[in-house]
Design a protein around this motif. Structure first.
Motif, PDB file in Angstrom:
ATOM      1  N   SER A   1      -1.069  -2.027  -0.917  1.00 44.90           N
ATOM      2  CA  SER A   1      -2.515  -2.182  -1.074  1.00 44.90           C
ATOM      3  C   SER A   1      -3.172  -0.810  -1.142  1.00 44.90           C
ATOM      4  CB  SER A   1      -3.105  -2.950   0.100  1.00 44.90           C
ATOM      5  OG  SER A   1      -2.641  -4.270   0.095  1.00 44.90           O
TER       6      SER A   1
ATOM      7  N   SER B   1      -8.724   1.436   1.624  1.00 45.93           N
ATOM      8  CA  SER B   1     -10.114   0.985   1.490  1.00 45.93           C
ATOM      9  C   SER B   1     -11.051   2.067   0.972  1.00 45.93           C
ATOM     10  CB  SER B   1     -10.628   0.447   2.830  1.00 45.93           C
ATOM     11  OG  SER B   1     -10.566   1.451   3.814  1.00 45.93           O
ATOM     12  N   GLU B   2     -10.760   3.341   1.218  1.00 48.92           N
ATOM     13  CA  GLU B   2     -11.653   4.395   0.721  1.00 48.92           C
ATOM     14  C   GLU B   2     -11.607   4.552  -0.798  1.00 48.92           C
ATOM     15  OE1 GLU B   2      -7.897   6.549   2.181  1.00 48.92           O
ATOM     16  OE2 GLU B   2      -9.238   5.047   3.017  1.00 48.92           O
TER      17      GLU B   2
ATOM     18  N   GLN C   1     -15.377  -6.703  -2.759  1.00 51.01           N
ATOM     19  CA  GLN C   1     -14.503  -7.027  -1.634  1.00 51.01           C
ATOM     20  C   GLN C   1     -14.979  -8.224  -0.827  1.00 51.01           C
ATOM     21  OE1 GLN C   1     -11.327  -5.350  -1.174  1.00 51.01           O
ATOM     22  NE2 GLN C   1     -12.097  -5.214  -3.264  1.00 51.01           N
TER      23      GLN C   1
ATOM     24  N   SER D   1      -4.899  -4.020  -5.799  1.00 46.69           N
ATOM     25  CA  SER D   1      -6.113  -4.352  -5.079  1.00 46.69           C
ATOM     26  C   SER D   1      -6.587  -5.721  -5.518  1.00 46.69           C
ATOM     27  CB  SER D   1      -7.195  -3.303  -5.336  1.00 46.69           C
ATOM     28  OG  SER D   1      -8.272  -3.513  -4.461  1.00 46.69           O
TER      29      SER D   1
END
Length: 148
Positions: A31, A34-35, A41, A85
């Motif tokens: 994955s 997140s940044e 999302q 993602s």
């Protein structure tokens, strides 16, 4: 002497052919952190949504640079090789674009204005898989992927 040159040319052609990116099975992808995932999302309340999963190929070409995924005109993620993602997107017509990372520096900034664009229709509750691949020149493509 001629046979040595010919053998070297054949070996170089075979080596270059093997440098194209290859699909990364979804089960072995990692994955994206997140940044580097910047949009889609969470679902907006009261809106029918579907899910897009984009996985970047593995391979030598473009391996030192992030490549970007844009959904409906919004930067959604910057992916490294072998990363994927998941995006929660409003159902209906969806415009996907893939290209060089707009934040790329140095060699990773070459060709930032070149994007490949695809459209898809996403039904409520539907999940579609896409593959971000690169050709021998580092040009990105985004296309439907197999469910592996």
């Amino acid at each position: 002497m001629k046979s040595a040159i010919r053998a070297t040319a054949i070996a170089a052609a075979i080596a270059l052919t093997g440098c194209a990116t290859e699909p990364t099975p979804r089960t072995s992808s990692t994955s994206a952190p997140s940044e580097r995932v910047t949009a889609y999302q969470t679902a907006a309340p009261g809106i029918d949504t579907g899910t897009l999963i984009v996985t970047r190929d593995s391979g030598f070409i473009g391996g030192g640079c992030f490549y970007a995924v844009s959904i409906n005109g919004k930067l959604a993620a910057r992916l490294d090789t072998g990363e994927s993602s998941r995006f929660i997107v409003p159902a209906g017509e969806v415009l996907l674009r893939a290209g060089r990372d707009p934040q790329g520096k140095g060699l990773c900034s070459i060709g930032k204005s070149e994007w490949t664009q695809r459209e898809t229709t996403l039904k409520p509750g539907e999940t579609k898989l896409f593959r971000l691949s690169l050709d021998m020149n580092g040009k990105a493509d985004i296309q439907r992927a197999d469910d592996e």
